[in-house]
Design a protein around this motif. Structure first.
Motif, PDB file in Angstrom:
ATOM      1  N   ILE A  44     -24.050  17.805  28.268  1.00  0.00           N
ATOM      2  CA  ILE A  44     -22.947  17.707  27.314  1.00  0.00           C
ATOM      3  C   ILE A  44     -23.320  16.691  26.242  1.00  0.00           C
ATOM      4  O   ILE A  44     -23.798  15.598  26.554  1.00  0.00           O
ATOM      5  CB  ILE A  44     -21.649  17.304  28.021  1.00  0.00           C
ATOM      6  N   VAL A  45     -23.108  17.075  24.987  1.00  0.00           N
ATOM      7  CA  VAL A  45     -23.407  16.198  23.856  1.00  0.00           C
ATOM      8  C   VAL A  45     -22.164  16.044  22.988  1.00  0.00           C
ATOM      9  O   VAL A  45     -21.262  16.875  23.016  1.00  0.00           O
ATOM     10  CB  VAL A  45     -24.573  16.733  22.984  1.00  0.00           C
ATOM     11  N   ARG A  46     -22.156  14.961  22.218  1.00  0.00           N
ATOM     12  CA  ARG A  46     -21.050  14.685  21.299  1.00  0.00           C
ATOM     13  C   ARG A  46     -21.594  13.873  20.128  1.00  0.00           C
ATOM     14  O   ARG A  46     -22.380  12.955  20.333  1.00  0.00           O
ATOM     15  CB  ARG A  46     -19.977  13.891  22.019  1.00  0.00           C
ATOM     16  N   ILE A  47     -21.170  14.206  18.917  1.00  0.00           N
ATOM     17  CA  ILE A  47     -21.487  13.372  17.759  1.00  0.00           C
ATOM     18  C   ILE A  47     -20.380  12.333  17.662  1.00  0.00           C
ATOM     19  O   ILE A  47     -19.205  12.680  17.523  1.00  0.00           O
ATOM     20  CB  ILE A  47     -21.583  14.197  16.467  1.00  0.00           C
ATOM     21  N   VAL A  48     -20.763  11.058  17.761  1.00  0.00           N
ATOM     22  CA  VAL A  48     -19.766   9.990  17.759  1.00  0.00           C
ATOM     23  C   VAL A  48     -19.662   9.286  16.412  1.00  0.00           C
ATOM     24  O   VAL A  48     -18.693   8.562  16.172  1.00  0.00           O
ATOM     25  CB  VAL A  48     -20.031   8.966  18.888  1.00  0.00           C
ATOM     26  N   ALA A  49     -20.643   9.485  15.533  1.00  0.00           N
ATOM     27  CA  ALA A  49     -20.579   8.891  14.187  1.00  0.00           C
ATOM     28  C   ALA A  49     -21.566   9.616  13.278  1.00  0.00           C
ATOM     29  O   ALA A  49     -22.527  10.227  13.749  1.00  0.00           O
ATOM     30  CB  ALA A  49     -20.898   7.407  14.233  1.00  0.00           C
ATOM     31  N   ARG A  50     -21.279   9.537  11.992  1.00  0.00           N
ATOM     32  CA  ARG A  50     -22.159  10.104  10.967  1.00  0.00           C
ATOM     33  C   ARG A  50     -22.457   9.022   9.941  1.00  0.00           C
ATOM     34  O   ARG A  50     -21.594   8.211   9.634  1.00  0.00           O
ATOM     35  CB  ARG A  50     -21.482  11.276  10.257  1.00  0.00           C
ATOM     36  N   GLY A  51     -23.676   9.050   9.415  1.00  0.00           N
ATOM     37  CA  GLY A  51     -24.056   8.095   8.386  1.00  0.00           C
ATOM     38  C   GLY A  51     -23.242   8.301   7.120  1.00  0.00           C
ATOM     39  O   GLY A  51     -22.692   9.376   6.883  1.00  0.00           O
ATOM     40  N   PRO A  52     -23.163   7.274   6.270  1.00  0.00           N
ATOM     41  CA  PRO A  52     -22.320   7.334   5.084  1.00  0.00           C
ATOM     42  C   PRO A  52     -22.874   8.205   3.954  1.00  0.00           C
ATOM     43  O   PRO A  52     -22.112   8.688   3.132  1.00  0.00           O
ATOM     44  CB  PRO A  52     -22.224   5.875   4.639  1.00  0.00           C
ATOM     45  N   ILE A  53     -24.165   8.405   3.915  1.00  0.00           N
ATOM     46  CA  ILE A  53     -24.763   9.165   2.820  1.00  0.00           C
ATOM     47  C   ILE A  53     -25.339  10.461   3.370  1.00  0.00           C
ATOM     48  O   ILE A  53     -26.320  10.454   4.115  1.00  0.00           O
ATOM     49  CB  ILE A  53     -25.855   8.349   2.107  1.00  0.00           C
TER      50      ILE A  53
END
Length: 85
Positions: A44-53
């Motif tokens: 199981i995977v999850r994206i917990v944050a994304r970069g600002p640019i």
């Protein structure tokens, strides 16, 4: 019929299951390293944050570990049961 969903396109904080890691070309060292790090079928995977640019890098949680992946690297991880952005 299901469409392939890539990790780079997963919605923020949505869980998905790794189907496989696709090699971008023969003997792809990045795909091999992702498999070594635990991106294997059934995890199981999850994206917990994304970069600002450009949303780069992505902070991805798999198990109890977090990794920062470029979107190009995350594009190698094919998911099932995913929620698109």
């Amino acid at each position: 019929m299901s469409l392939e969903q890539l990790l780079r396109d997963l919605a923020l904080n949505a869980d998905a299951v790794v189907d496989h890691v696709a090699d971008a070309h023969g003997a792809d060292p990045i795909a091999s390293r992702l498999r070594d790090l635990g991106f294997v079928p059934g995890e199981i995977v999850r994206i917990v944050a994304r970069g600002p640019i450009g949303a780069d890098p992505l902070v991805v949680r798999i198990g109890y570990t977090r990794f920062a992946l470029r979107r190009a690297e995350a594009a190698r991880v094919v998911l099932r049961n995913a929620v698109p952005v």
